[in-house]
Design a protein around this motif. Structure first.
Motif, mmCIF file in Angstrom:
data_model
loop_
_atom_site.group_PDB
_atom_site.id
_atom_site.type_symbol
_atom_site.label_atom_id
_atom_site.label_comp_id
_atom_site.label_asym_id
_atom_site.label_seq_id
_atom_site.Cartn_x
_atom_site.Cartn_y
_atom_site.Cartn_z
ATOM 1 N N GLU A 45 -35.379 -29.801 5.342
ATOM 2 C CA GLU A 45 -36.218 -29.994 3.779
ATOM 3 C C GLU A 45 -35.640 -28.830 3.795
ATOM 4 N N ARG A 46 -35.623 -27.493 2.628
ATOM 5 C CA ARG A 46 -35.449 -26.574 2.512
ATOM 6 C C ARG A 46 -36.963 -25.860 3.357
ATOM 7 N N GLY A 47 -36.717 -24.584 3.962
ATOM 8 C CA GLY A 47 -38.429 -24.178 3.780
ATOM 9 C C GLY A 47 -38.907 -24.321 5.403
ATOM 10 N N TRP A 48 -38.181 -25.553 6.311
ATOM 11 C CA TRP A 48 -37.741 -25.648 7.660
ATOM 12 C C TRP A 48 -38.001 -24.323 8.687
ATOM 13 N N ASP A 49 -38.643 -24.373 9.458
ATOM 14 C CA ASP A 49 -38.009 -22.798 10.565
ATOM 15 C C ASP A 49 -37.177 -22.959 10.882
ATOM 16 N N LEU A 62 -35.875 -17.138 13.368
ATOM 17 C CA LEU A 62 -35.177 -16.497 12.382
ATOM 18 C C LEU A 62 -34.727 -16.726 10.975
ATOM 19 N N GLY A 63 -35.909 -17.242 10.451
ATOM 20 C CA GLY A 63 -35.535 -17.274 9.517
ATOM 21 C C GLY A 63 -36.091 -18.931 8.738
ATOM 22 N N THR A 64 -35.560 -19.337 6.955
ATOM 23 C CA THR A 64 -35.267 -20.467 7.188
ATOM 24 C C THR A 64 -34.816 -21.618 6.736
ATOM 25 N N VAL A 65 -34.903 -22.717 6.843
ATOM 26 C CA VAL A 65 -32.890 -23.572 6.274
ATOM 27 C C VAL A 65 -33.569 -23.822 4.399
ATOM 28 N N GLU A 66 -32.638 -22.810 3.884
ATOM 29 C CA GLU A 66 -31.830 -23.004 2.795
ATOM 30 C C GLU A 66 -31.357 -24.450 2.381
ATOM 31 N N GLU A 67 -30.420 -24.898 3.080
ATOM 32 C CA GLU A 67 -30.044 -26.001 2.412
ATOM 33 C C GLU A 67 -29.059 -26.673 3.798
ATOM 34 N N GLY A 103 -23.942 -28.677 8.769
ATOM 35 C CA GLY A 103 -24.492 -27.214 9.185
ATOM 36 C C GLY A 103 -25.437 -27.168 7.743
ATOM 37 N N LEU A 104 -25.792 -25.893 8.581
ATOM 38 C CA LEU A 104 -26.956 -25.330 7.607
ATOM 39 C C LEU A 104 -26.627 -23.938 6.848
ATOM 40 N N THR A 105 -27.973 -23.667 5.856
ATOM 41 C CA THR A 105 -27.580 -22.638 5.445
ATOM 42 C C THR A 105 -28.831 -21.675 5.675
ATOM 43 N N VAL A 106 -29.266 -20.767 6.490
ATOM 44 C CA VAL A 106 -30.161 -19.653 6.627
ATOM 45 C C VAL A 106 -30.648 -18.986 6.633
ATOM 46 N N GLY A 107 -31.831 -18.406 5.450
ATOM 47 C CA GLY A 107 -32.894 -17.556 5.017
ATOM 48 C C GLY A 107 -33.531 -17.014 6.087
ATOM 49 N N SER A 108 -33.148 -15.546 5.835
ATOM 50 C CA SER A 108 -33.973 -14.786 6.422
ATOM 51 C C SER A 108 -34.192 -13.299 5.494
ATOM 52 N N GLY A 109 -33.994 -13.363 5.082
ATOM 53 C CA GLY A 109 -35.577 -11.984 3.958
ATOM 54 C C GLY A 109 -34.396 -11.794 2.503
#
Length: 94
Positions: free
Chosen positions: A11-15, A24-29, A41-47
């Motif tokens: 889910e979105r927001g997982w570490d 490193l960040g959180t899952v965006e998608e 794969g995943l998109t990962v937000g880091s800030g």
């Protein structure tokens, strides 16, 4: 130690953690085709000011409840490219 889970439950927001265990960040998608069980794969937000980075499925080492662990370090993650949806629309998402 938590049991591994399927990419279907991410889910979105997982570490997202690196190979050393650092965040490193959180899952965006999550990206893939759930009807054919193809995890891309995943998109990962880091800030807040950074674009999400694309992490291909082959770099995902383990998925447990609330966390996706990658097989790469923080430095390698920093070199990943920002996610850009493919021409013609995004990859089918779950």
């Amino acid at each position: 130690m938590a049991d591994p889970v399927s990419w279907f439950v991410v889910e979105r927001g997982w570490d997202v953690a690196g190979s050393d265990g650092g965040k490193l960040g959180t899952v965006e998608e999550t990206l893939g085709d759930s009807s054919r069980d193809i995890f891309d794969g995943l998109t990962v937000g880091s800030g807040l000011l950074s674009k999400p980075r694309y992490v291909p499925a082959e770099l995902v080492e383990e998925i447990v409840e609330g966390c996706v662990r990658l097989s790469i370090s923080k430095d390698e993650f920093a070199r990943l490219e920002a996610y850009e949806p493919p021409p013609g629309g995004p990859i089918r998402r779950r």
